[in-house]
Design an enzyme around this catalytic site. Sequence first.
Site, PDB file in Angstrom:
ATOM      1  N   PRO A 323       0.691  -1.241   0.055  1.00 18.34           N
ATOM      2  CA  PRO A 323      -0.163  -0.048  -0.082  1.00 18.34           C
ATOM      3  C   PRO A 323       1.019   1.242  -0.009  1.00 18.34           C
ATOM      4  CG  PRO A 323       0.439  -0.784   2.045  1.00 18.34           C
ATOM      5  CD  PRO A 323       1.063  -1.798   1.190  1.00 18.34           C
ATOM      6  N   THR A 324       2.303   1.219   0.051  1.00 17.21           N
ATOM      7  CA  THR A 324       2.844   2.272   0.294  1.00 17.21           C
ATOM      8  C   THR A 324       3.107   3.228  -0.895  1.00 17.21           C
ATOM      9  OG1 THR A 324       5.078   1.333  -0.058  1.00 17.21           O
ATOM     10  CG2 THR A 324       4.244   1.459   2.400  1.00 17.21           C
ATOM     11  N   CYS A 325       3.783   4.382  -0.993  1.00 17.86           N
ATOM     12  CA  CYS A 325       4.070   5.174  -2.141  1.00 17.86           C
ATOM     13  C   CYS A 325       5.417   5.054  -2.547  1.00 17.86           C
ATOM     14  CB  CYS A 325       3.575   6.732  -1.862  1.00 17.86           C
ATOM     15  SG  CYS A 325       1.990   6.943  -1.476  1.00 17.86           S
ATOM     16  N   ASP A 326       5.912   3.618  -2.456  1.00 17.07           N
ATOM     17  CA  ASP A 326       7.159   3.572  -3.130  1.00 17.07           C
ATOM     18  C   ASP A 326       7.149   2.371  -3.899  1.00 17.07           C
ATOM     19  OD1 ASP A 326       9.808   2.176  -3.134  1.00 17.07           O
ATOM     20  OD2 ASP A 326      10.100   3.359  -1.359  1.00 17.07           O
ATOM     21  N   ASN A 367       5.562   5.989   5.458  1.00 12.18           N
ATOM     22  CA  ASN A 367       4.477   6.446   4.781  1.00 12.18           C
ATOM     23  C   ASN A 367       3.118   6.378   5.979  1.00 12.18           C
ATOM     24  OD1 ASN A 367       3.184   5.425   1.356  1.00 12.18           O
ATOM     25  ND2 ASN A 367       5.189   6.978   2.240  1.00 12.18           N
TER      26      ASN A 367
END
Length: 377
Positions: A323-326, A367
């Site tokens: 789910p992270t923005c990475d 995050n």
Amino acid sequence: MATQRIIDFINTRRPNGPCMVLDLEVVRENYHNFEMALPESKIFYAVKANPAPEILRLLASLGSNFDTASVAEAEMALDAGATADRISFGNTIKKERDIARAFELGIRLFAVDCIEEVEKVARAAPGSRVFCRVLTDGAGAEWPLSRKFGCVPAMAVDVLLAAQKLGLDSYGVSFHVGSQQTDLSAWDRALGDAKYVFDKLSMEGITLKMVNMGGGFPTRYLKDVPTAQAYGQAIFQALSKHFGNRLPETIIEPGRGMVGNAGVIKAEVVLVSKKAANDNVRWVYLDIGKFGGLAETMDEAIRYQITTPRDGDLAEPCVLAGPTCDSADVMYEKNPYPLPISLTIGDEVLIEGTGAYTTTYSAVAFNGFEPLRSYVI
Ligand SMILES: *Cc1c(COP(=O)(O)O)cnc(C)c1O
């Protein structure tokens, strides 16, 4: 596999957000299986696999010893009721002040793999027992430990000779055949190297006493793995082959094999989508990913079994992501993961065999996602 106790816990407690639930009864059973498989070996649980206090307390009460990689881990083992003589400092890379602290705590068994480290131990923990780690090639392991630890057997001879000269007790040899090792013959090669070091030291008048055969015992993910008993037999045969009827003391350090199958992660589908209208690659995003505890999916090394409420429906491969923005937070893409096409946002999934190397790999708050919660039941 999720035990009934784990399923009941999830269904009645309804924990919010991703979490790992671990059944201590499975750990107890694993411990007994190791004891039965290798009755002559002492068990040193590798604390880093999962240091939950409940696990350490259970294992301490069952008589386990503990392989620790830091002062903090050693203190956790002590807090759980282990005495210092049941703890080894198994990391070959230690600060001298941490060696001194471990010595103060009563620890007298240290891993080394070079003369520079021997010198630190000789200064900070005089008279202690040391064992030298030899390199293995890690072949056959799904999570190989590479060349970071250990030295070649010929150098181990020099390391142990230096240790004895500096007043330490050169006690034995260790190796780790690589984690999630499914090749039963991996121990045979490493035990051959250990015997070589024993023989060379014997020619110098030093009798080594112990072989630390490390971890590597697998957990079942998608593929079946041999039983603890099969490992025990293969290892005992290899020991006899190399050491004849003069078997050394032996230690095993199971981490994954002790706790992996005892834990299950409950997660949730956050999104199912595609990148273009005519694209048939489905992306499934969970509320857990590489930074939330599934770090061992790095390079798609460990492939977990995922069960969903829609198992039985037609399944098709998808890209599975966190789910992270990475953008690195993708678990399976090169080798897409088959999941039911009916899987939908909000579905709860279980990621099986996640009792080892998950909670401690989880970022503190990358995050803004909180660290993986753990319930030990
Ligand atoms: C990590 C580690 C272990 C545990 O390995 P598993 O493959 O999880 O059993 C054992 N010994 C040492 C020294 C380790 O670093």
